[in-house]
Design a protein around this motif. Structure first.
Motif, PDB file in Angstrom:
ATOM      1  N   GLY A   1      -3.233  -6.008   1.012  1.00 11.07           N
ATOM      2  CA  GLY A   1      -2.606  -4.818   0.440  1.00 11.07           C
ATOM      3  C   GLY A   1      -1.644  -4.197   1.431  1.00 11.07           C
ATOM      4  N   GLY A   2      -1.071  -5.043   2.278  1.00 13.30           N
ATOM      5  CA  GLY A   2      -0.251  -4.557   3.390  1.00 13.30           C
ATOM      6  C   GLY A   2       1.183  -4.240   3.032  1.00 13.30           C
ATOM      7  N   GLY A   3       1.545  -4.421   1.768  1.00 10.87           N
ATOM      8  CA  GLY A   3       2.939  -4.222   1.387  1.00 10.87           C
ATOM      9  C   GLY A   3       3.338  -2.792   1.126  1.00 10.87           C
ATOM     10  N   SER A   4       2.375  -1.878   1.067  1.00 10.36           N
ATOM     11  CA  SER A   4       2.708  -0.481   0.793  1.00 10.36           C
ATOM     12  C   SER A   4       1.556   0.423   1.184  1.00 10.36           C
ATOM     13  CB  SER A   4       3.026  -0.282  -0.701  1.00 10.36           C
ATOM     14  OG  SER A   4       1.874  -0.549  -1.487  1.00 10.36           O
ATOM     15  N   GLY A   5       1.801   1.729   1.137  1.00 10.94           N
ATOM     16  CA  GLY A   5       0.750   2.718   1.311  1.00 10.94           C
ATOM     17  C   GLY A   5      -0.051   2.585   2.580  1.00 10.94           C
ATOM     18  N   ILE A   6      -1.374   2.674   2.436  1.00  9.72           N
ATOM     19  CA  ILE A   6      -2.266   2.611   3.594  1.00  9.72           C
ATOM     20  C   ILE A   6      -2.139   1.266   4.303  1.00  9.72           C
ATOM     21  CG2 ILE A   6      -4.686   2.543   4.298  1.00  9.72           C
ATOM     22  CD1 ILE A   6      -5.272   4.617   2.123  1.00  9.72           C
TER      23      ILE A   6
END
Length: 296
Positions: free
Chosen positions: A12-17
């Motif tokens: 989930g490294g593409g955005s946000g946290i």
């Protein structure tokens, strides 16, 4: 753990946290593999790190797929030689009111938020267990997992409780050189409000963006995700199990603890005789008896 020179994988490294965790790790001289279900988003974060002088690569991965996560692990070891850190961060929101949720809503949220975390723990954790070097798994839960509740988030909240429970047991099962942390952020300014854009058609497909105005407005009031990334990295450096980011979360945790303690006081007050039902002591005693019998 000293982070400089370590190799880390962030789902989930593409955005946000996730993006902020990747950037915070890169600032500490980690080599980072940015993984995301959206190839372009992962590549953009990797490029951002490289332009700042860091070392990063990207990969596409649907964490709900065991095979995808297996390929991610193989790719990470092939690229870095060894991996030291896994951030199981990918997550989605959704589900709606508990009684109105559809089976596909429940399946989608749990497949990403819980099964996706288990996939990472299982596939990376086995490799960490075999390595002699220090390593750590960081699972993203939520302040929901420690008592912050509100209507309309039941399925999401259940998934985050599951992550906390999984992490708590996992740290008992792993050897001492493999650490476990659980990141429990509160309200964060991210685009998780629109996470259904990646929901498969067989599980309901994307939601109408027009219907998501309220969740978007709420999240826009949240903490800057960059602060979450910094606090996550600092928690890993300290070796913390719980990594909290929002001071107000303690209010919910305290309220839950007080309610539990009050219920015990009325329903099952503690006495010295209570220890006969200490399940860990019973397990040890039964195990010792079994081992003695096998030796005899």
């Amino acid at each position: 753990m000293k982070l400089a020179g370590k190799a880390a994988v962030v789902t989930g490294g593409g955005s946000g946290i996730g993006r902020s965790i990747a950037l915070a790790l890169a600032e500490r001289k980690c080599r980072v593999l940015v993984a995301d279900i959206e190839r372009s988003a992962a590549a953009a974060v990797s490029d951002e790190i490289q332009k700042s002088g860091g070392e990063a690569e990207s990969a596409v991965c649907d964490v709900a797929s065991y095979d995808d996560v297996d390929r991610l692990a193989q790719s990470a070891w092939a690229r870095f030689g060894t991996v030291d850190l896994l951030f199981n961060n990918a997550g989605v929101s959704g589900g709606g009111p508990i009684l109105d949720a559809r089976p596909q809503d429940v399946q989608w949220v749990l497949s990403v938020n819980f099964t996706g975390v288990w996939n990472g723990c299982a596939l990376f954790g086995k490799r960490f267990r075999e390595q002699a070097s220090e390593s750590r798994i960081v699972n993203t839960a939520s302040e929901h997992s420690i008592g912050m509740q509100h209507a309309g988030t039941g399925i999401y909240t259940a998934s985050k409780h599951a992550v906390l429970g999984l992490s708590d047991v996992l740290r008992q099962e792993l050897p001492s050189h493999v650490g476990v942390s659980v990141l429990c952020p509160g309200l964060v300014r991210s685009n998780i409000w629109n996470s259904s854009r990646n929901r498969p058609q067989d599980l309901g497909g994307p939601l109408d963006v027009a219907s998501l105005g309220r969740p978007k407005a709420i999240l826009e009031e949240g903490m800057d995700p960059a602060e979450i990334g910094r606090r996550a990295a600092a928690g890993v450096e300290r070796g913390d199990f719980y990594i909290f980011t929002h001071p107000y979360s303690v209010v919910a945790a305290r309220r839950r603890a007080e309610e539990i303690e009050a219920a015990f006081a009325v329903q099952a007050p503690f006495t010295p005789e209570s220890e006969r039902y200490d399940v860990n002591a019973v397990v040890r005693r039964v195990s010792n008896v079994a081992q003695g019998s096998s030796k005899a």
